[in-house]
Design a protein around this motif. Sequence first.
Motif, short mmCIF file in Angstrom:
data_model
loop_
_atom_site.label_atom_id
_atom_site.label_comp_id
_atom_site.label_asym_id
_atom_site.label_seq_id
_atom_site.Cartn_x
_atom_site.Cartn_y
_atom_site.Cartn_z
N ASN A 45 0.82 -1.22 0.00
CA ASN A 45 0.00 0.00 0.00
C ASN A 45 0.85 1.27 0.00
O ASN A 45 0.47 2.29 0.58
N GLN B 3 -4.71 1.11 -7.55
CA GLN B 3 -4.89 2.23 -6.63
C GLN B 3 -6.26 2.88 -6.83
O GLN B 3 -6.94 3.23 -5.86
N GLN C 248 -8.81 0.72 -5.25
CA GLN C 248 -8.76 0.83 -3.79
C GLN C 248 -9.40 2.14 -3.32
O GLN C 248 -10.10 2.16 -2.30
#
Length: 620
Positions: free
Chosen positions: A292, A438, A441
């Motif tokens: 992350n 990303q 997410q």
Amino acid sequence: MTDMHQPGISPTACVDLCSLGLEHIENGVALLDSQQKVLFWNQWLVRYSGITAEQAVGKTLESLFAELLPSVLLESIQGACESGLSRVLSYQLHGQLLPLQSPVALTPIFHSLVLRSIRQGEVALLMQVHDITNAVRRERHLREQQQALRQAHKTQSEEKQFIDTVLETISALVVVTDSAGFIINMNHSAELNTGLSQAQLIGQPLKMLLGLDSFKHLSGHHTMTGEARSFNCRMTNSFDEAIYVRWTVKAVKEADGPLHYLIYTGQDITERERADALLRLEREMLEMAAGNEQADNILNHACLALERQLESCRVAVVQIDAQNKLQVRNGPRLPDRFCEQLHELQSDRLLRVLRGGLDLGQLQIFNVQPKSARWQPWLALAKEYKMAGCWLMPIQVNPDVSQNLLVVFPRYKSSPCPHEKMMIQRIGHLTALILERQLQQEQIKQLALYDSLTGLANRSLLNEQLQRSIYRAQRQQVSFALLFIDLNGFKAVNDTHGHDAGDALLVALGDRLMSRFRATDCCARMGGDEFVVLLDDITDDSVAFSLANSLLTLIAEPFSWGKHTLQVTASIGIALYPEDGDTAATLLTRADNAMYHAKADSKIKGLGCVVRLNNNDYQS
């Protein structure tokens, strides 16, 4: 190919003849199905394995033999049966593959295997076993004879003969120096790879050939003691390209005598080094994404790593912004002034030229050549920063949101070599995957933590922020406040104008709340027409009351919806940490109860009210 279906011979007879031939051929033959189970096991295999055809049929090779079979054999059989990959497994490379032995001498036989995928009916694999015992013995015998011959000629200048033979036969780079490190001989392969001839290098120090990268490897006592050692060295080939060579150096000397020669044998490992570097970069980017890490950190790391692999280049990730201009998103080694100048250039014409490649995700190559006047600002910018061209690889994530490009600015070469193209394309595709991940997410986070209508925090995010504020207040001995807001008259808006009007009003109120408070404060929608505002660093209830009263005014401002004007008031309950509670649930309950008291007062007064409960009743 001869047609076996001759007149007078039936297909069944042909099959029988083929089976008979396979049974008596002087090689092992086995047929396996797609499950790697034996369908046919000829007499040669029966004789040399001790396993009958009846025992073999229907079983896998692994279950037939008590010994553990080599993994390369099992993997090759699996690949042939499942993926149709044929393969030859030689004794020289893989050693003993099957536990076969001569029925007479009871000694292992040397053999090689041919695995051929045929996919005919039930048959998926033809396995041929070739007995090479005699060939191996002949090879060993010849090797022994050669050894004896070399020994017989040892007295005839063995060292010189060895060096000359190596120089004439080996395909690797070979360089011979004297004890002082000056070149006395080199082979043709060394000339081809370095672009320097013997005439240019004989008598020169070895460092002239190997370059600066070799300095740290050429001094040491290992060569003086006769120990063979290896080192990797970065050099430049005849095309002025960087290559990587693994050198092995061996001293030639008599026992306890002085050093005569040093023989350097080099193997070009450029492709391996490049592949390792690319795989290492891809692994690092994936590990950062899995951890992350922020996308900008990953992209900066990728740009710097690519610059180390691409000679004299600068690498950046460029975004096409809403005004169709090029905005450098990540360019850790690009000058800030260059990024500003690039953004100022008119990009419409360039984007029209790029559009086809952008849509197809193709790498596009541009060089600095004289063009029409409309391209002069671009050429001037490239010349100012000594750029020979521009290589653009689209990073396709979501073109509807934004278009990103992986851009390489070379200093000397206008076109990339095949390896450089492949590296840019692979990193471009991997970057797209990382940015897509990303984006997904962020979308998941948005759905999980934010209200879909107003964009404010939802109950889950409020609880997280509230718990974080409690931990911070405990550490720093500070206070904070909760404002629990309920709208008065919102049901009438929905009943009179419909839910679309009510939703529009809620969105507008959400915007007002976000613009009113600091980024460190948290504004959340609890559901329906209820909101909560978390205010950090509130020292006493007078500040909280002042902010709450300003909210009453803010919320009561009219809102235009079509031809109508919508207006509501609010009831606000206040709870302070730690006076009104030291847990999230207690504070929310206290503020909620205070809000209900405020709502009761609002019905009496016909105006919005603010209430904070005290231990006896409440104060307003």
